[in-house]
Design a protein around this motif. Sequence first.
Motif, mmCIF file in Angstrom:
data_model
loop_
_atom_site.group_PDB
_atom_site.id
_atom_site.type_symbol
_atom_site.label_atom_id
_atom_site.label_comp_id
_atom_site.label_asym_id
_atom_site.label_seq_id
_atom_site.Cartn_x
_atom_site.Cartn_y
_atom_site.Cartn_z
ATOM 1 N N MET A 1 7.449 14.044 -0.946
ATOM 2 C CA MET A 1 7.366 14.186 -2.394
ATOM 3 C C MET A 1 7.331 15.675 -2.733
ATOM 4 N N PRO A 2 7.926 16.073 -3.856
ATOM 5 C CA PRO A 2 7.847 17.487 -4.238
ATOM 6 C C PRO A 2 6.393 17.883 -4.489
ATOM 7 N N PRO A 3 6.021 19.137 -4.201
ATOM 8 C CA PRO A 3 4.627 19.550 -4.407
ATOM 9 C C PRO A 3 4.112 19.251 -5.816
ATOM 10 N N SER A 4 5.010 19.280 -6.821
ATOM 11 C CA SER A 4 4.552 19.027 -8.200
ATOM 12 C C SER A 4 4.021 17.603 -8.376
ATOM 13 N N PHE A 5 4.345 16.681 -7.446
ATOM 14 C CA PHE A 5 3.875 15.286 -7.525
ATOM 15 C C PHE A 5 2.403 15.179 -7.146
ATOM 16 N N GLY A 6 1.948 16.120 -6.318
ATOM 17 C CA GLY A 6 0.556 16.042 -5.851
ATOM 18 C C GLY A 6 0.404 14.962 -4.792
ATOM 19 N N PHE A 7 -0.774 14.327 -4.783
ATOM 20 C CA PHE A 7 -1.053 13.274 -3.798
ATOM 21 C C PHE A 7 -1.458 12.016 -4.547
ATOM 22 N N ARG A 8 -0.892 10.893 -4.168
ATOM 23 C CA ARG A 8 -1.298 9.622 -4.787
ATOM 24 C C ARG A 8 -1.405 8.535 -3.730
ATOM 25 N N MET A 9 -2.504 7.787 -3.806
ATOM 26 C CA MET A 9 -2.637 6.623 -2.930
ATOM 27 C C MET A 9 -2.912 5.415 -3.814
ATOM 28 N N GLY A 10 -2.515 4.262 -3.326
ATOM 29 C CA GLY A 10 -2.766 3.079 -4.148
ATOM 30 C C GLY A 10 -2.378 1.796 -3.446
ATOM 31 N N PHE A 11 -2.604 0.691 -4.176
ATOM 32 C CA PHE A 11 -2.181 -0.620 -3.654
ATOM 33 C C PHE A 11 -1.911 -1.569 -4.810
ATOM 34 N N ARG A 12 -1.121 -2.597 -4.489
ATOM 35 C CA ARG A 12 -0.860 -3.703 -5.407
ATOM 36 C C ARG A 12 -1.039 -4.972 -4.571
ATOM 37 N N VAL A 13 -2.061 -5.724 -4.877
ATOM 38 C CA VAL A 13 -2.339 -6.927 -4.083
ATOM 39 C C VAL A 13 -2.255 -8.140 -4.997
ATOM 40 N N VAL A 14 -1.410 -9.087 -4.614
ATOM 41 C CA VAL A 14 -1.228 -10.308 -5.401
ATOM 42 C C VAL A 14 -1.989 -11.431 -4.699
ATOM 43 N N PHE A 15 -3.038 -11.898 -5.371
ATOM 44 C CA PHE A 15 -3.804 -13.049 -4.867
ATOM 45 C C PHE A 15 -3.252 -14.317 -5.530
ATOM 46 N N PHE B 1 0.853 -1.196 0.000
ATOM 47 C CA PHE B 1 0.000 0.000 0.000
ATOM 48 C C PHE B 1 0.883 1.237 0.000
ATOM 49 N N SER B 2 0.426 2.311 -0.641
ATOM 50 C CA SER B 2 1.241 3.533 -0.600
ATOM 51 C C SER B 2 0.365 4.774 -0.558
ATOM 52 N N ARG B 3 0.958 5.824 0.003
ATOM 53 C CA ARG B 3 0.243 7.092 0.234
ATOM 54 C C ARG B 3 1.327 8.167 0.235
ATOM 55 N N LEU B 4 1.407 8.877 -0.868
ATOM 56 C CA LEU B 4 2.567 9.743 -1.099
ATOM 57 C C LEU B 4 2.120 11.175 -1.353
ATOM 58 N N ALA B 5 2.782 12.097 -0.662
ATOM 59 C CA ALA B 5 2.400 13.512 -0.795
ATOM 60 C C ALA B 5 3.569 14.371 -0.340
ATOM 61 N N SER B 6 3.403 15.686 -0.497
ATOM 62 C CA SER B 6 4.305 16.597 0.206
ATOM 63 C C SER B 6 3.627 16.938 1.532
ATOM 64 N N ALA B 7 4.378 17.547 2.447
ATOM 65 C CA ALA B 7 3.802 17.854 3.759
ATOM 66 C C ALA B 7 2.619 18.791 3.581
ATOM 67 N N PRO B 8 1.518 18.585 4.332
ATOM 68 C CA PRO B 8 0.336 19.443 4.172
ATOM 69 C C PRO B 8 0.705 20.907 4.401
ATOM 70 N N ALA B 9 0.306 21.754 3.483
ATOM 71 C CA ALA B 9 0.688 23.169 3.590
ATOM 72 C C ALA B 9 -0.540 24.045 3.714
ATOM 73 N N TRP B 10 -1.742 23.405 3.850
ATOM 74 C CA TRP B 10 -2.957 24.224 3.813
ATOM 75 C C TRP B 10 -3.341 24.790 5.171
#
Length: 321
Positions: free
Chosen positions: A238-252, A157-166
């Motif tokens: 992650m650099p701000p230009s990357f934005g925010f991405r979440m996801g997963f890779r599950v192998v059954f 599982f992954s959850r990648l962002a830059s530090a919240p700046a809002w």
Amino acid sequence: MIRVGIMGMGYMGGVHLRNWQAREDAKVVAVCDINPAFGATQGNIETGGDGLNLDGVAVYRSAAEMLAAETLDAVTVALPTHLHKAATIQSLAAGLHVLCEKPMALSVQDCDEMIAAAKTAGKELMIAHCIRFWPEYAWLKSAVESEAFGAVKAADFSRLASAPAWSADSWFANPAKSGGMALDLHIHDLDFIQYLFGAPAAIESEHAALANGQPGHVVSRMDYGAGKVVTATASWMMPPSFGFRMGFRVVFENAAAVLDGDGLMVYPPEGDAYAPERHVGNGYQREIEYFAARVAGPAGKDVITPEQARESVRLTLETMK
Ligand SMILES: NC(=O)c1ccc[n+]([C@@H]2O[C@H](COP(=O)([O-])OP(=O)(O)OC[C@H]3O[C@@H](n4cnc5c(N)ncnc54)[C@H](O)[C@@H]3O)[C@@H](O)[C@H]2O)c1
């Protein structure tokens, strides 16, 4: 009609306001925020609208003022994390049901106090672990439970962002207020992993540090015994230009399921990849629907309990050792 108050009108307060206002069985009657110029609406996830519709909604500067002046049935606590415990306990003691943002609190002891307060009050306490309600993740939960593709061999599982700046006062950057990156971000996946597989026998984590020395990027590996490899990565680096991405890779045993920039796809052993059917809407809508149903009447199947949210705080704190 559920009469709702919202505490904290930043990014998540706005999300809760819009999703409560979309319901016919609820009315947001009041909100409170210490900042008279509240209304930050930028966060990691596009949540369908920027504006705050406060027509007919009373506005207060503190939770205490709002609770004293209004007759409410339930509150959303969308305050900075270090304020969750006090606001939750205060609201439960006032006889209200509480939907509190994640993470539940900064320590296991604080979580225990919140759980005890809910028991004493006899009111619903739900921690808003929205990922359990997110359509792609809810689909994954059903796929794991039904064993439609066989047993899980590996899950990442992954959850990648830059530090919240809002946040206006940068409370996210202060670990005494937010708990830091792991308690803010990594907890989403650690909570979901425990929802899928229960508590791991052990967890091991490695970090890269932010400029202030706090963990900024973490990779965790959970022990579910031989034959199943479970890992999660979270980052505020992650650099701000990357934005925010979440996801997963599950192998059954008999397929792989991947959530990434292409959306959710299933890769069967033979034939083409396909997008499986899943719920419509987003996790924020669906978690409020679940909470509203529990406030209104007898509970159906549990999706998230306060005790499970406490366990997610406990496990996440382990990753910071
Ligand atoms: N579920 C999710 O996907 C998700 C996403 C982001 C944040 N969160 C969580 O939601 C909570 C709020 O985060 P946010 O991003 O909305 O933060 P934010 O800084 O945007 O909003 C917090 C708001 O609380 C107000 N506030 C601060 N102290 C107050 C007080 N004493 N009384 C009244 N108002 C006060 C601030 O003025 C601000 O408007 C945090 O616990 C965070 O971890 C959850």
